[in-house]
Design an enzyme around this catalytic site. Sequence first.
Site, PDB file in Angstrom:
ATOM      1  N   ASP A 192     -20.646  43.695 -24.239  1.00 53.01           N
ATOM      2  CA  ASP A 192     -20.385  42.417 -23.595  1.00 53.01           C
ATOM      3  C   ASP A 192     -21.700  41.929 -22.969  1.00 53.01           C
ATOM      4  O   ASP A 192     -22.691  42.661 -22.890  1.00 53.01           O
ATOM      5  CB  ASP A 192     -19.310  42.607 -22.525  1.00 53.01           C
ATOM      6  CG  ASP A 192     -18.685  41.301 -22.058  1.00 53.01           C
ATOM      7  OD1 ASP A 192     -18.983  40.247 -22.651  1.00 53.01           O
ATOM      8  OD2 ASP A 192     -17.897  41.350 -21.094  1.00 53.01           O
ATOM      9  N   GLU A 237     -25.788  38.172 -24.695  1.00 57.50           N
ATOM     10  CA  GLU A 237     -26.430  36.969 -25.249  1.00 57.50           C
ATOM     11  C   GLU A 237     -27.964  36.976 -25.125  1.00 57.50           C
ATOM     12  O   GLU A 237     -28.586  36.347 -25.998  1.00 57.50           O
ATOM     13  CB  GLU A 237     -25.855  35.724 -24.561  1.00 57.50           C
ATOM     14  CG  GLU A 237     -24.410  35.450 -24.868  1.00 57.50           C
ATOM     15  CD  GLU A 237     -23.460  36.443 -24.207  1.00 57.50           C
ATOM     16  OE1 GLU A 237     -22.410  36.747 -24.804  1.00 57.50           O
ATOM     17  OE2 GLU A 237     -23.775  36.918 -23.101  1.00 57.50           O
ATOM     18  N   ASP A 297     -14.775  34.264 -23.182  1.00 60.21           N
ATOM     19  CA  ASP A 297     -13.943  34.009 -21.994  1.00 60.21           C
ATOM     20  C   ASP A 297     -13.189  32.695 -22.111  1.00 60.21           C
ATOM     21  O   ASP A 297     -13.630  31.654 -21.614  1.00 60.21           O
ATOM     22  CB  ASP A 297     -14.819  34.016 -20.740  1.00 60.21           C
ATOM     23  CG  ASP A 297     -15.454  35.377 -20.502  1.00 60.21           C
ATOM     24  OD1 ASP A 297     -14.945  36.368 -21.048  1.00 60.21           O
ATOM     25  OD2 ASP A 297     -16.461  35.446 -19.777  1.00 60.21           O
TER      26      ASP A 297
END
Length: 910
Positions: free
Chosen positions: A507, A510, A583
């Site tokens: 997670d 990015e 999300d």
Amino acid sequence: MEGLMSRGGEAPGTPDSVIPENEGKEKFKKYNHIAFYRRQKELQQGSSYYRPLMDTLEMSERGAELELIHTETEVRFLLCVCAIQGRVVRVKINELQPIRARYEVPDVLIGEPVRERLSAEKADKDTLRLSWSNGQYQMRITRSPFQLEVLCGGEVMVTLNSQGRLCFETLRDPPDKGSSQKGEQDDEDSAGLWKETFRQFIDIKANGPSSVGLDFTLHGFSNVYGIPEHADTLLLKDTSSGGPYRLYNLDVFAYDIHSKLGLYGSVPLLLAHKLERTIGIFWLNASETLLDISTVSENLVASPSLAKRRKLPSQTELHWMSESGIIDTFILLGPSPSDIFTQYAGLTGWQALPPLFSLGYNQCRWNYKDEADVRAVDQGFDRHHIPYDVIWLDIEHTQGKRYFTWDRQLFPDPPGLQCYLQDKKRKLVVISDPHIKIDPEYSLYAEAKNCGHFVKDREGNPYEGSCWPGPCCYLDFSNPKTRDWYSSKFALDNYEGSTDSLFVWNDMNEPSVFDGPEQTMPKDAVHYGGWEHRELHNLYGFYQHWATAEGLTWRSGGTERPFVLTRSFFAGSQRFGAVWTGDNVATWDYLKISIPMLLTLSITGISFCGVDVGGFFHDPEPELLVRWYQAGALQPFFRGHSAMQTKRREPWIFGEEVTTIIRAAISQRYCLLPYWYTLFHQAQLSAKPPMRPLWVEFPKEPQTFAVEDQYMIGSALLACPVTDPGVKEVKVLFPGCGEYWYDVHSSQIFRGGRTVNVSVTLDSAPVFQRGGTVVPRKKEAGTCTADQNSMPFSLTVALDPKGSAVGDLYMDDGHSFNYTDKKEFALQRFTFFNGKLLSSCSDNTGKFESRCSVECVQWMGVRERPSAVTAQLSGDRAENVPFTYEEKRSLLTVKGLKLGAVQNWQLEIK
């Protein structure tokens, strides 16, 4: 049901602990904030500044090379074109003599593509023709204006630089500030050439402006798809107003719907489709990328004489722009959608065959608070007879958010917990993010710092940013040594508290940096090899995903398939595992948009994809939760997930009525797993995604081209999830004029080529089986996928108008690489023709023993009651078997069979 539909808690406000301090919509750039986009859009359209120097042409086995020259600066570039085996064209443009090397994306392509030999012919001094495959395919390069056309069978498919948008900003040395005029410096700063300011952040560009851009005209195409990840429609929109699509991986909590701004991942692949052909454009660049799209549909216009009207053909104009790197683009010539999938996979790799357990239901929450909580949730599934395979732990399971550790107060016996789950043949997944807490006492941090495994700032020190643990450093996964080091940390003797039933979730990769520009890493941070982060930003998550998958594979000595879920991704991420859409929010709009988001991922190679069922943030009302479970059960990756500030929402929380419906949706998913697993096997071989837009299966039916609320699961099932509240019927387009479609629950038949209003209740999720197909299922769901190893199969045979059907069943052990290393697999073909259902091996290279039998076969579309049904094993005598026939449903059922799943046998209807 009225009481059920009105139940549900209030949606709370966004807690401070969920969203980082600087969260807010204004923190992300709009297109007018991006300097290189502004510069490229200001270039005069229509007149190219570049000319090919025809006398520099060189031909070799690698293709054709010739120089380009900028007509004003006289800087020279090298144009390389080649034909790749399988109807793919590659075009590369780079500086001929750059003052330093420019970044060329590594590791995404799975190997050096096999080229076909080109033959060259100079038609005249201004035109060069390159051909291959006996002249069936051609490239035509013209000098003035410079254009490159790609032709198939004499028809122009794609023209490069038809709008004169080719742009290649050359690297240069920094200006001498002592001798430059202040006005010139101000002009360069305002243009963002050497530095760029956004909010309080200043991006120092050590190499100056370096953007590249190129336009493409797609002749005859007005339907374009692809370029995930955006929360937008399946059919890409014209960007003439509203700005371009952005591909820049960012942590965008509760992202806007119908936005062209980038989200967590990116795949710079666009597909264009028309009745006769599908093509693809793959723009291999890992820096920030923007894409403008202008589409003109076919229409009639007045001729100059006004006496007649002439037809103006469809076409789509693309304008790709990237902040840095080189121009490296692939034109995939199809001609079918399936060909595009194969051509793209031949470049970037095929979808990895997932372990079977990962296709079951996954239960996740941020966070299950301790071991007792995990055990209680696990027992809740058993108590309510709901199957599931995996329970997940978010960041709170660690010691102060230090990855590869456990909070021993909350999880005192991690191996014991994993063994408890493994005894029930279930798995545990834990999170591992790329940020490492700055703590000299934290061994992972100390080792990474000492070995130089962190990304550096522009001063050469380890880059420091803020994420969940507070001040952090970020692992430099672009460094092969760092990837190997990170992979080694998953070894059982390195990862304390782990067992071989522990799997991983990447997670925040990015990467997410709470106090960074746009909540990510500054572009002037420095990676392995001296490359700035701007060059490879979109690759960061790809590299962590790769390293994690390799770590889990190495953990088993290379025998067991890994399972890794990632939030950030790039082209080629399909080789390493699964992706989810990040999300989302518990609203009907997010449920609705999830379908085109997953379809877009699927057609761009990311086949193993899913969403947070129920919505990550806010509390879903019961009806929304039910509909989301029904939809999620019909999508490749199936996981319920929610934030810690939401109310608990395990499937039994909302009362027996909701529990019953969710249980049915999950159980039907488990019964259908043999079909899903077979589809993933096919995806590994052919790259055709399990979840497909209608136009992929029906490419010659224009009414399917924009459909995004229903889709195909393989070629046999049509799924129509309900995504609106309170509805009592849904509109279903049944494609395939003259085909048959059967409701999988009622066996009601519908004819293709029409749209029908289909009645629904809260406990129904419309699914239809296509006539002419055979779908394998398990007769029971069991408690998890491992339960199904000995459970019998049932086959559903849906007859087409000619009374025929065909389908496949793939089997292996579900977890190891033995299917490829030792050919331990079985692929069985079921064919119904002239009243006979034949089971036969369709791949003799595989050897796999199965204890399972086929115990039930149902035929839908049998118009008359048969006089008898006989069963015959290979070489044995045919014997009558009992059957039931329901005339109103045209349904024939045979039960109590004991036919081997991997045996040759025959059932005959007389």
